[in-house]
Design an enzyme around this catalytic site. Structure first.
Site, PDB file in Angstrom:
ATOM      1  N   ASP A   1      -3.205  -2.623  -2.573  1.00 55.00           N
ATOM      2  CA  ASP A   1      -4.522  -2.993  -2.052  1.00 55.00           C
ATOM      3  C   ASP A   1      -5.415  -1.757  -1.955  1.00 55.00           C
ATOM      4  O   ASP A   1      -4.920  -0.643  -1.760  1.00 55.00           O
ATOM      5  CB  ASP A   1      -4.334  -3.644  -0.664  1.00 55.00           C
TER       6      ASP A   1
ATOM      7  N   ASN B   1      -8.226  -0.994  -4.193  1.00 51.05           N
ATOM      8  CA  ASN B   1      -8.925  -0.526  -5.398  1.00 51.05           C
ATOM      9  C   ASN B   1     -10.442  -0.587  -5.214  1.00 51.05           C
ATOM     10  O   ASN B   1     -11.162   0.335  -5.606  1.00 51.05           O
ATOM     11  CB  ASN B   1      -8.570  -1.407  -6.611  1.00 51.05           C
TER      12      ASN B   1
ATOM     13  N   ASN C   1      -7.160 -14.601  -5.846  1.00 55.04           N
ATOM     14  CA  ASN C   1      -7.998 -13.680  -6.630  1.00 55.04           C
ATOM     15  C   ASN C   1      -8.839 -14.386  -7.699  1.00 55.04           C
ATOM     16  O   ASN C   1      -9.822 -13.824  -8.184  1.00 55.04           O
ATOM     17  CB  ASN C   1      -7.157 -12.580  -7.292  1.00 55.04           C
TER      18      ASN C   1
END
Ligand code: FPP
Length: 249
Positions: free
Chosen positions: A27, A29, A75
């Protein structure tokens, strides 16, 4: 935890107490990119370099299974451009790493709803899985379009179907039988779960399999995560006493 601490190296690890299976929620980015005033996609690009480092390090150390949360079912809700960029990066990663996976005896395996991925990504994944199928050095699992509740639901439906077909009575269902109907069939459960970028969440990742995993959350954003910090976490993992609900020995 940070990567500037006293250097932990592979030799500092107790080979007899390595986790058999490491799972990672990658996690941060987006936040990394924002901090550098860059587009989020640059964060994912840098993040895929970290993926390469962590895969190499895991193989070098002797980790048998490494599972990376690369794309969750949630996502899909991200902007189309970001989803497209992640799919392109994934394909590029598979193509670039194939040779190294073959040379280093790494098997690639994908967990999740493969049918929802773009056709070209599915093809590259199938090809990579086929070409690395016989490799036994380490298994790299990529969780793609993955959600743990949906995985467990699939197993429950499969068992219900078998009960309805008269294969066995509902009362005969065991934990092992449910586990055999998950994507991780035949794999050891993760001993160690790492999450980067500080959020104290599981985010629908391997809910069944992490029942007894040791959890490490680091504030480091995924693109800044690296070999040193990974080794420090492995060292710290070896110092934890795992009791599995029992009392100390
Ligand atoms: C979380 O960062 C990361 C992802 C949603 C995807 C992970 C993808 C990679 C590491 C790169 C490509 C993968 C492979 C296997 C080559 P975020 O975007 O949620 O960060 P944020 O929470 O800071 O916004």
């Amino acid at each position: 935890m940070n990567s500037n601490g006293p250097g932990t190296d592979v030799v500092d690890l107790d080979r007899s107490r390595l986790p058999a299976h490491v799972a990672i929620i990658m996690d941060g980015n987006g936040r990394w990119a924002k901090k550098q005033l860059l587009n989020r996609i640059k964060g994912h690009e840098k993040g895929s370099e970290t993926v390469r480092t962590i895969v190499r390090t895991s193989r070098e150390i002797g980790i048998r299974f490494l599972t990376l949360y690369a794309f969750s079912t949630e996502n899909w809700q991200r902007p189309k451009s970001e989803v497209g960029a992640l799919m392109t990066l994934l394909k590029k990663f598979l193509k670039n790493e194939l040779r190294e996976m073959r040379e280093n005896n790494i098997r690639l395996f994908a967990l999740g709803e493969m049918e929802r991925l773009p056709a070209d990504v599915q093809e590259t994944l199938q090809e990579t899985m086929r070409l690395t199928e016989a490799n036994t050095g380490m298994q790299l699992n990529l969780a793609l379009s993955y959600g743990a509740r949906s995985e467990i639901l699939g197993a429950a439906r499969a068992l219900a179907g078998e009960v309805a077909a008269g294969c066995f009575p509902a009362a005969a269902i065991t934990e092992e039988m449910l586990a055999e109907r998950l994507y991780t069939k035949g794999m050891p459960d993760p001993d160690l779960l790492i999450r980067t970028s500080g959020e104290m969440r599981i985010s629908n990742f391997l809910l069944w399999q992490i029942a007894y995993a040791e959890i490490f959350v680091t504030d480091t954003l995924w693109p800044d995560f690296g070999r040193d910090e990974y080794l420090q976490i492995l060292k710290a993992f070896q110092l934890r006493e795992r009791r599995f609900g029992n009392v100390p020995a």
